[in-house]
Design a protein around this motif. Structure first.
Motif, PDB file in Angstrom:
ATOM      1  N   LYS A  48       0.830  -1.201   0.000  1.00 20.54           N
ATOM      2  CA  LYS A  48       0.000   0.000   0.000  1.00 20.54           C
ATOM      3  C   LYS A  48       0.865   1.252   0.000  1.00 20.54           C
ATOM      4  O   LYS A  48       0.509   2.269  -0.578  1.00 20.54           O
ATOM      5  CB  LYS A  48      -0.895  -0.037   1.250  1.00 20.54           C
ATOM      6  N   GLU A  49       2.005   1.167   0.673  1.00 19.57           N
ATOM      7  CA  GLU A  49       2.867   2.338   0.818  1.00 19.57           C
ATOM      8  C   GLU A  49       4.320   1.906   0.840  1.00 19.57           C
ATOM      9  O   GLU A  49       4.657   0.877   1.418  1.00 19.57           O
ATOM     10  CB  GLU A  49       2.561   2.995   2.165  1.00 19.57           C
ATOM     11  N   VAL A  50       5.179   2.732   0.208  1.00 17.74           N
ATOM     12  CA  VAL A  50       6.608   2.452   0.244  1.00 17.74           C
ATOM     13  C   VAL A  50       7.344   3.757   0.489  1.00 17.74           C
ATOM     14  O   VAL A  50       6.997   4.793  -0.066  1.00 17.74           O
ATOM     15  CB  VAL A  50       7.091   1.751  -1.063  1.00 17.74           C
ATOM     16  N   ASN A  51       8.324   3.705   1.382  1.00 16.12           N
ATOM     17  CA  ASN A  51       9.136   4.872   1.674  1.00 16.12           C
ATOM     18  C   ASN A  51      10.593   4.445   1.582  1.00 16.12           C
ATOM     19  O   ASN A  51      11.016   3.511   2.260  1.00 16.12           O
ATOM     20  CB  ASN A  51       8.806   5.380   3.094  1.00 16.12           C
ATOM     21  N   ILE A  52      11.348   5.090   0.687  1.00 16.78           N
ATOM     22  CA  ILE A  52      12.776   4.795   0.542  1.00 16.78           C
ATOM     23  C   ILE A  52      13.540   5.898   1.263  1.00 16.78           C
ATOM     24  O   ILE A  52      13.275   7.075   1.039  1.00 16.78           O
ATOM     25  CB  ILE A  52      13.199   4.774  -0.955  1.00 16.78           C
ATOM     26  N   ARG A  53      14.422   5.504   2.164  1.00 14.96           N
ATOM     27  CA  ARG A  53      15.207   6.517   2.883  1.00 14.96           C
ATOM     28  C   ARG A  53      16.651   6.064   2.938  1.00 14.96           C
ATOM     29  O   ARG A  53      16.943   4.872   2.883  1.00 14.96           O
ATOM     30  CB  ARG A  53      14.631   6.771   4.273  1.00 14.96           C
TER      31      ARG A  53
END
Length: 154
Positions: A48-53
Motif C-alpha cells: 500500500k505504501e513504500v518509503n525509501i530513505r
C-alpha cells in the motif's frame, strides 16, 4: 602475533528459489525493479505504501502492506551491470531467524529475445522452526511481484 585464519567457503543453499519468465526485455524489467519506489506498482496490490530513505550510505525501504503489516528492508545491492537486486528483511524477523535475504536477478534467455527470466531466491539464517512461516510469506510476496511485473510488461 595472531595468524589470520581463512574460513572455508560455505556453499549457500537458498531456502527458496523461483524463476519466472516475462515477455519483455531485461532492460525494461530491470528499469522497473531498480526504481525502488516502483515496488508498489508491481506488487499486484500487496503493498500500500513504500518509503525509501537513506541513512549515511545505506538505503532502507519501509513497506506498508495492504493487510496493515509493516516491514523495513535494507537495500544491500542494486547492481546495474548484473541486473541484480538484493535486500535484507530488517524487521520484523521471526524469533530464531538472524538474517533474511531476498535476491532478484534479471537475465536474458540465450535462445529467445522476447522473453527474460527473473530468478528469485530467499536465503535465511537461523532456526529451522522459524523459517517456514517467513519463506511462505516472502514467497507469496514474490508471486505478487511476478504477477505485477507481468501485468505491467506483457
Amino acid at each position: 602475533m595472531a595468524m589470520a585464519q581463512m574460513q572455508a567457503a560455505k556453499r549457500i543453499i537458498p531456502d527458496y528459489t523461483h524463476e519466472t519468465r516475462i515477455k519483455s526485455t531485461t532492460v525494461k524489467i530491470w528499469r522497473i525493479i531498480r526504481d525502488l519506489p516502483q515496488v508498489k506498482e508491481y506488487s499486484n496490490g500487496t503493498i500500500k505504501e513504500v518509503n525509501i530513505r537513506t541513512v549515511n550510505e545505506t538505503r532502507y525501504r519501509d513497506l506498508t502492506f495492504s493487510d496493515g503489516r509493516k516491514r523495513t528492508d535494507e537495500i544491500e545491492q542494486v547492481h546495474e551491470s548484473y541486473k541484480f537486486f538484493v535486500f535484507h528483511v530488517l524487521e520484523p524477523l521471526p524469533a530464531g531467524i538472524s538474517n533474511a535475504i531476498v535476491t532478484a536477478l534479471v537475465e536474458s534467455l540465450p535462445d529467445n529475445d522476447e522473453v527474460s527470466v527473473v530468478r528469485w531466491s530467499i536465503i535465511l539464517e537461523g532456526d529451522k522452526a522459524g523459517r517456514k512461516p517467513l519463506v511462505d510469506s516472502l514467497s507469496a510476496e514474490i508471486a505478487n511481484y511476478e504477477a505485477g511485473l507481468k501485468k505491467m510488461l506483457e
